[in-house]
Design an enzyme around this catalytic site. Structure first.
Site, PDB file in Angstrom:
ATOM      1  N   GLN A   1      20.485   3.398  17.069  1.00 30.32           N
ATOM      2  CA  GLN A   1      20.613   4.561  16.191  1.00 30.32           C
ATOM      3  C   GLN A   1      21.826   5.409  16.582  1.00 30.32           C
ATOM      4  O   GLN A   1      22.625   5.809  15.733  1.00 30.32           O
ATOM      5  CB  GLN A   1      19.341   5.420  16.270  1.00 30.32           C
ATOM      6  CG  GLN A   1      19.441   6.728  15.521  1.00 30.32           C
ATOM      7  CD  GLN A   1      19.329   6.575  14.013  1.00 30.32           C
ATOM      8  OE1 GLN A   1      18.414   5.933  13.529  1.00 30.32           O
ATOM      9  NE2 GLN A   1      20.252   7.167  13.265  1.00 30.32           N
TER      10      GLN A   1
ATOM     11  N   ARG B   1      23.259   2.275   9.816  1.00 29.02           N
ATOM     12  CA  ARG B   1      22.424   1.423  10.678  1.00 29.02           C
ATOM     13  C   ARG B   1      22.719  -0.054  10.387  1.00 29.02           C
ATOM     14  O   ARG B   1      22.817  -0.868  11.284  1.00 29.02           O
ATOM     15  CB  ARG B   1      20.924   1.698  10.435  1.00 29.02           C
ATOM     16  CG  ARG B   1      20.440   3.126  10.722  1.00 29.02           C
ATOM     17  CD  ARG B   1      20.580   3.502  12.183  1.00 29.02           C
ATOM     18  NE  ARG B   1      19.987   2.549  13.088  1.00 29.02           N
ATOM     19  CZ  ARG B   1      18.681   2.474  13.398  1.00 29.02           C
ATOM     20  NH1 ARG B   1      17.833   3.341  12.883  1.00 29.02           N
ATOM     21  NH2 ARG B   1      18.228   1.567  14.236  1.00 29.02           N
TER      22      ARG B   1
ATOM     23  N   ARG C   1      11.023  -3.065  19.568  1.00 28.80           N
ATOM     24  CA  ARG C   1      10.675  -1.628  19.569  1.00 28.80           C
ATOM     25  C   ARG C   1       9.367  -1.485  20.326  1.00 28.80           C
ATOM     26  O   ARG C   1       8.354  -2.076  19.938  1.00 28.80           O
ATOM     27  CB  ARG C   1      10.547  -1.110  18.133  1.00 28.80           C
ATOM     28  CG  ARG C   1       9.962   0.288  18.061  1.00 28.80           C
ATOM     29  CD  ARG C   1      10.090   0.911  16.697  1.00 28.80           C
ATOM     30  NE  ARG C   1      11.464   1.330  16.441  1.00 28.80           N
ATOM     31  CZ  ARG C   1      11.829   2.192  15.484  1.00 28.80           C
ATOM     32  NH1 ARG C   1      10.928   2.733  14.692  1.00 28.80           N
ATOM     33  NH2 ARG C   1      13.095   2.509  15.322  1.00 28.80           N
TER      34      ARG C   1
ATOM     35  N   ASP D   1      15.911  16.102  15.823  1.00 30.69           N
ATOM     36  CA  ASP D   1      14.941  15.020  15.596  1.00 30.69           C
ATOM     37  C   ASP D   1      13.553  15.661  15.640  1.00 30.69           C
ATOM     38  O   ASP D   1      13.417  16.836  16.032  1.00 30.69           O
ATOM     39  CB  ASP D   1      15.108  13.950  16.699  1.00 30.69           C
ATOM     40  CG  ASP D   1      14.248  12.713  16.478  1.00 30.69           C
ATOM     41  OD1 ASP D   1      13.741  12.516  15.357  1.00 30.69           O
ATOM     42  OD2 ASP D   1      14.079  11.931  17.440  1.00 30.69           O
TER      43      ASP D   1
ATOM     44  N   HIS E   1      17.238   5.155  22.090  1.00 29.69           N
ATOM     45  CA  HIS E   1      17.392   4.557  20.756  1.00 29.69           C
ATOM     46  C   HIS E   1      18.888   4.270  20.577  1.00 29.69           C
ATOM     47  O   HIS E   1      19.559   4.871  19.745  1.00 29.69           O
ATOM     48  CB  HIS E   1      16.859   5.526  19.701  1.00 29.69           C
ATOM     49  CG  HIS E   1      16.564   4.890  18.373  1.00 29.69           C
ATOM     50  ND1 HIS E   1      16.719   3.535  18.127  1.00 29.69           N
ATOM     51  CD2 HIS E   1      16.110   5.428  17.205  1.00 29.69           C
ATOM     52  CE1 HIS E   1      16.393   3.276  16.877  1.00 29.69           C
ATOM     53  NE2 HIS E   1      16.016   4.402  16.304  1.00 29.69           N
TER      54      HIS E   1
ATOM     55  N   CYS F   1      18.217  11.381  12.637  1.00 31.44           N
ATOM     56  CA  CYS F   1      18.018   9.918  12.575  1.00 31.44           C
ATOM     57  C   CYS F   1      17.004   9.520  11.519  1.00 31.44           C
ATOM     58  O   CYS F   1      16.994   8.383  11.075  1.00 31.44           O
ATOM     59  CB  CYS F   1      17.616   9.388  13.941  1.00 31.44           C
ATOM     60  SG  CYS F   1      16.022  10.028  14.530  1.00 31.44           S
TER      61      CYS F   1
HETATM   62  N1   CP Z   1      15.746   6.177  12.620  1.00 34.78           N
HETATM   63  C1   CP Z   1      14.895   5.159  12.772  1.00 34.78           C
HETATM   64  O1   CP Z   1      14.932   4.401  13.768  1.00 34.78           O
HETATM   65  O2   CP Z   1      14.018   5.024  11.759  1.00 34.78           O
HETATM   66  P1   CP Z   1      12.804   4.011  11.679  1.00 34.78           P
HETATM   67  O3   CP Z   1      11.732   4.496  12.627  1.00 34.78           O
HETATM   68  O4   CP Z   1      12.372   4.060  10.243  1.00 34.78           O
HETATM   69  O5   CP Z   1      13.274   2.649  12.084  1.00 34.78           O
HETATM   70  N1  NVA Z   2      12.186  10.342  18.332  1.00 34.68           N
HETATM   71  C1  NVA Z   2      11.671   9.614  17.214  1.00 34.68           C
HETATM   72  C2  NVA Z   2      12.722   8.728  16.655  1.00 34.68           C
HETATM   73  C3  NVA Z   2      12.288   7.919  15.444  1.00 34.68           C
HETATM   74  C4  NVA Z   2      13.357   7.040  14.929  1.00 34.68           C
HETATM   75  C5  NVA Z   2      10.445   8.819  17.626  1.00 34.68           C
HETATM   76  O1  NVA Z   2      10.519   8.163  18.665  1.00 34.68           O
HETATM   77  O2  NVA Z   2       9.444   8.865  16.924  1.00 34.68           O
END
Ligand code: CP
Ligand code: NVA
Length: 302
Positions: free
Chosen positions: A130, A286, A100, A218, A127, A258
């Site tokens: 997800q 997930r 990540r 989101d 993502h 998400c």
């Molecule tokens: N939806 C998602 O990726 O959540 P986290 O940031 O908690 O991993």
């Molecule tokens: N768009 C959000 C998704 C989190 C899972 C972010 O990047 O913070």
């Protein structure tokens, strides 16, 4: 055979459809296996996570492997050791990476120098794990995607880009609404629009919601955009998914997010906690999709 999972397109249309069926089967069987026995998978997270980290940690264990969790704060990544050096060191100890990070270019750099499978656990540009999990959540309810309409209402963020990737691979219609100043532009979106993917873009969230079977949103400020929060709150006025917006959708439409969510901003408490919300099924899925992704990456899929 092992391979990287950076975009949904990496799966190909047939592979992506197979992955949903496989994940569903794994879920039904509470799947456990020894596919990753003796393998160490490093999770490199440069941004916080609850769901992605936990679901990968559990999925790797349930497939027989072990995980190591690493952040910049506790490693030399935070002290500017070049990524290419880190990648080469990791590949001497570990069999795969779940990453990540911020810019997607970092994943390409890791791939270039590591030699072990790299899985995209969220970047600023996508993502995919997800959205594959979200597609599994839809597939369980609506297996025929050809008459399906999914709406995206909100920011053109990583989730929105992965929904566009998904629409380029699966035959559903994606109706997206973004406020002025936050509309996707550039070659990437023109390529999607030219590709035959059924994507439409409007500035009117109500138009995007109309007739949709699944409504997605989101946060308005993603991780790394915290300083823009106040400006974004103004720009996204009218984009909150509330009961009125849900009433424009198809009968039986579902609400998706998400998570984590900001109640009272992109969605109301009423919709989050209401009967149409399937947010915790998404979160559960997930785990099941991560197993299918790991199987695809480490064994060439089934
Ligand atoms: N939806 C998602 O990726 O959540 P986290 O940031 O908690 O991993
Ligand atoms: N768009 C959000 C998704 C989190 C899972 C972010 O990047 O913070």
């Amino acid at each position: 055979m092992s391979r990287h999972f950076i975009h949904i397109q990496d799966l190909g249309a047939e592979g992506a459809a197979k992955m949903l069926a496989r994940a569903r089967e794994m879920k039904e069987r509470s799947y456990r296996a020894d596919l990753l026995e003796g393998k160490n998978i490093v999770l490199i997270f440069e941004k916080p996570s609850t769901r992605t980290r936990l679901s990968f940690e559990v999925a790797v264990r349930e497939l027989g492997g072990q995980t190591i969790f690493m952040t910049p704060a506790e490693s030399q990544l935070g002290r500017a050791e070049p990524l290419r050096d880190t990648a080469r060191v990791i590949s001497r100890y570990c069999d795969g990476m779940v990453v990540r990070t911020f810019g997607e270019a970092k994943l390409a750099e890791l791939i270039r120098h590591s030699g072990v499978p790299v899985i995209n656990a969220l970047t600023d540009e996508g993502h995919p794990c997800q959205v594959m999990g979200d597609l599994l959540t839809i597939y369980e309810r609506t297996p025929d995607f050809s008459r399906l309409r999914v709406a995206w209402i909100g920011d053109c963020n990583n989730m929105a880009w992965s929904w566009m990737e998904a629409a380029a691979v699966f035959p559903f219609e994606l109706s997206m609404a973004f406020p002025p100043g936050y509309v996707p532009a550039g070659n990437k979106v023109s390529a999607y629009l030219r590709s035959g993917a059924k994507i439409s873009i409007t500035g009117d969230p109500r138009q995007a919601a109309r007739g949709a079977h699944y409504i997605n949103t989101d946060v308005w400020a993603s991780m790394g955009q915290e300083d823009e929060r106040a400006a974004r709150e103004k720009a996204f006025k009218g984009f909150c998914v509330d009961a009125g917006m849900m009433s424009l959708a198809a009968p039986e439409a579902k609400f998706m997010h998400c998570l984590p969510a900001h109640r009272g901003e992109e969605v109301t408490e009423e919709v989050m906690e209401g009967a149409q919300s399937i947010i915790f099924d998404q979160a559960e899925n997930r785990l099941h999709i991560q197993k299918a992704i790991l199987e695809w990456a480490f064994s060439g899929g089934k």
